[in-house]
Design a protein around this motif. Structure first.
Motif, PDB file in Angstrom:
ATOM      1  N   THR A 187       0.811  -1.128  -0.048  1.00 17.56           N
ATOM      2  CA  THR A 187      -0.049   0.058  -0.026  1.00 17.56           C
ATOM      3  C   THR A 187       0.890   1.231  -0.012  1.00 17.56           C
ATOM      4  N   LEU A 188       1.957   1.436   0.813  1.00 20.32           N
ATOM      5  CA  LEU A 188       2.795   2.460   0.919  1.00 20.32           C
ATOM      6  C   LEU A 188       3.527   2.502  -0.761  1.00 20.32           C
ATOM      7  N   ALA A 189       3.779   1.583  -1.114  1.00 20.86           N
ATOM      8  CA  ALA A 189       4.543   1.642  -2.333  1.00 20.86           C
ATOM      9  C   ALA A 189       3.548   2.317  -3.509  1.00 20.86           C
ATOM     10  N   LEU A 190       2.343   2.105  -3.424  1.00 25.04           N
ATOM     11  CA  LEU A 190       1.351   2.399  -4.228  1.00 25.04           C
ATOM     12  C   LEU A 190       1.151   3.792  -4.275  1.00 25.04           C
ATOM     13  N   ILE A 191       1.304   4.190  -2.948  1.00 28.02           N
ATOM     14  CA  ILE A 191       1.079   5.631  -2.465  1.00 28.02           C
ATOM     15  C   ILE A 191       2.506   6.546  -2.965  1.00 28.02           C
ATOM     16  N   GLY A 192       3.534   5.687  -2.872  1.00 23.66           N
ATOM     17  CA  GLY A 192       4.720   6.563  -3.507  1.00 23.66           C
ATOM     18  C   GLY A 192       4.853   6.696  -4.911  1.00 23.66           C
ATOM     19  N   PHE A 193       4.229   5.598  -5.752  1.00 25.23           N
ATOM     20  CA  PHE A 193       4.011   5.728  -7.140  1.00 25.23           C
ATOM     21  C   PHE A 193       3.086   6.914  -7.596  1.00 25.23           C
ATOM     22  N   ALA A 194       1.994   6.840  -6.615  1.00 22.57           N
ATOM     23  CA  ALA A 194       0.862   7.946  -6.997  1.00 22.57           C
ATOM     24  C   ALA A 194       1.399   9.127  -6.784  1.00 22.57           C
ATOM     25  N   LEU A 195       2.421   9.589  -6.034  1.00 26.90           N
ATOM     26  CA  LEU A 195       2.924  10.723  -5.782  1.00 26.90           C
ATOM     27  C   LEU A 195       4.030  11.023  -6.743  1.00 26.90           C
ATOM     28  N   THR A 196       4.658  10.198  -7.524  1.00 24.22           N
ATOM     29  CA  THR A 196       5.690  10.163  -8.165  1.00 24.22           C
ATOM     30  C   THR A 196       5.385   9.826  -9.361  1.00 24.22           C
ATOM     31  N   PRO A 197       4.397  10.112 -10.145  1.00 19.47           N
ATOM     32  CA  PRO A 197       4.392   9.597 -11.458  1.00 19.47           C
ATOM     33  C   PRO A 197       5.434  10.022 -12.599  1.00 19.47           C
ATOM     34  N   LEU A 198       5.643   9.029 -13.634  1.00 16.34           N
ATOM     35  CA  LEU A 198       6.712   9.256 -14.490  1.00 16.34           C
ATOM     36  C   LEU A 198       6.473  10.413 -15.475  1.00 16.34           C
ATOM     37  N   ARG A 199       7.355  11.236 -15.742  1.00 11.97           N
ATOM     38  CA  ARG A 199       7.196  12.451 -16.600  1.00 11.97           C
ATOM     39  C   ARG A 199       8.468  12.393 -17.547  1.00 11.97           C
ATOM     40  N   PHE A 200       8.149  13.115 -18.629  1.00 14.53           N
ATOM     41  CA  PHE A 200       8.964  13.329 -19.798  1.00 14.53           C
ATOM     42  C   PHE A 200       8.977  14.655 -20.301  1.00 14.53           C
TER      43      PHE A 200
END
Length: 413
Positions: A124-137
């Motif tokens: 769950t914490l990992a998903l939160i981390g990915f939700a806060l740092t989406p990939l950007r180009f």
């Protein structure tokens, strides 16, 4: 709530020095990758932090891997916090491997009710981390599809670590259960052997009781006769003393046999065989020396019977005659043996006062012992006074069909 942890003795591979050294080497390799990624952070990050803080966080994740066998749950907390912090600071390279490696040990050493919630919280914490740092180009909008794929890969790695650890946990629990079952079976076998030994000693104690009770009864009666006639009829007194000597010698001989078995149950016996129906005549003669004339009758086809049945029948007759000598106040008794097709019948009667040891003496066990001997072979034994005068003991012992296991030569009619 208490947490069940597998004992160290059941986890030699998880507690060995070689395994801990392997963890240190693995942590060094993973730490090198995380530190390199920390020094070259990716542009998309939720938290802006100096490089040295990112390096410390990466080292903490590696340290959690190095200490996972010492304090698994603490190492998991450190690994999750450090990994999520690395994700927020843009240190993405192999960061979630730390959670998977520590989660493996947690699942291997803790029951599923502990490891599964712990790994669920980590995911769950990992998903939160990915939700806060989406990939950007560049300046393009966040690439959520690629972010979702990366998150799924990270979660799959963590789940794989937990699944492998769970498999190890169940395998070790199974092996531990098999060992416990083997130990319990061994303990049960020892207890069974102990019970068998106790039963054998109890049987010998009963044999000793029968021998002593009969010998003492005959000796007591003969001693009383000798005392009364010593002055007036010395010949009869001499016969009584001879009977006392014979009975005493025979009793001592039988007691030595039984006590020798008790003294060394493992030694090979060289004593005479146990008494059987062929010895009933001598038993009746010995009782006659005590002043009680015993009439012996045998009916049916005389044949050898299993030794255990012959011994039980002999002891029943012996106990019944002993009670007659001690309590019946008579000078006559009858012993009747009948060989049936499938059973042996034993009957001992007298015309005395009609009392038995168990009825006149508190705590007497004579009749109880006779009943137990008959019941040992699936038979019955009854004892009680006759309608007018006297006492009767009757036993019926089933005889197995076929050839006897080894018995005495039987009793001649």
């Amino acid at each position: 709530m208490s947490v069940s942890v597998m004992p160290a003795a059941e986890l030699p591979m998880l507690r060995s020095r070689r395994a801990r050294v392997g963890d240190v080497l693995l942590a060094v390799a993973l730490g090198a990758l995380l530190v390199r990624s920390a020094l070259l952070p990716m542009p998309h990050r939720a938290i802006t932090a100096p490089p040295w803080l990112a390096v410390i966080t990466a080292v903490a994740a590696a340290a959690a891997v190095a200490s996972r066998r010492v304090a698994a749950l603490t190492a998991l907390v450190v690994a999750v916090v450090a990994t999520v912090a690395c994700q927020l600071m843009g240190v993405e390279r192999d960061s979630f491997l730390a959670v998977a490696l520590v989660g493996y040990i947690v699942a291997a050493t803790r029951p599923p009710k502990v490891s599964a919630p712990a790994m669920a919280c980590a995911g769950t914490l990992a998903l939160i981390g990915f939700a806060l740092t989406p990939l950007r180009f560049g300046d393009a909008p966040p690439d959520w599809w690629r972010t979702a794929a990366t998150a799924a890969a990270a979660l799959a790695v963590q789940a794989a670590g937990w699944a492998l650890g769970l498999a190890v946990y169940r395998q070790r629990r199974y092996l531990a259960a098999v060992r416990r079952q083997a130990q319990e079976q061994l303990r049960a076998e020892k207890e069974s052997s102990g019970r068998a030994l106790a039963e054998e000693r109890l049987r010998i104690a009963r044999e000793l009781h029968d021998i002593v009770a009969h010998a003492i009864s005959v000796i007591t009666v003969q001693a009383g006769v000798a005392r009364h006639v010593a002055a007036t009829r010395p010949d009869q007194a001499g016969q009584a003393l001879a009977a006392i000597e014979t009975t005493g010698r025979q009793g001592l001989h039988d007691m030595r046999q039984l006590l020798g078995v008790l003294r060394d149950a493992s030694a090979e016996t060289t004593s005479a065989p146990a008494p059987g129906l062929c010895d009933v005549a001598a038993l009746c003669a010995g009782t006659q020396a005590a002043g009680i004339a015993v009439e012996l009758s045998v009916r049916g086809t005389v044949r050898p019977l299993p030794a255990a049945i012959e011994l039980s029948a002999y002891r029943i007759v012996q106990e019944a005659l002993t009670n007659t000598v001690k309590h019946a106040a008579t000078d006559h008794a009858r012993v009747a043996l009948q060989y049936g097709a499938d059973e042996l019948t034993v009957e001992v009667t007298d015309d005395g006062a009609g009392t038995a040891a168990s009825e006149t003496t508190p705590g007497g066990h004579g009749i109880v012992g006779m009943r137990e001997r008959a019941a040992l072979h699936g038979g019955t034994c009854t004892a009680g006074p006759l309608p007018l005068r006297g006492f009767r003991v009757a036993a019926r012992i089933p005889v197995p069909a076929g050839d006897p296991a080894v018995g005495g030569p039987g009793l001649a009619a």
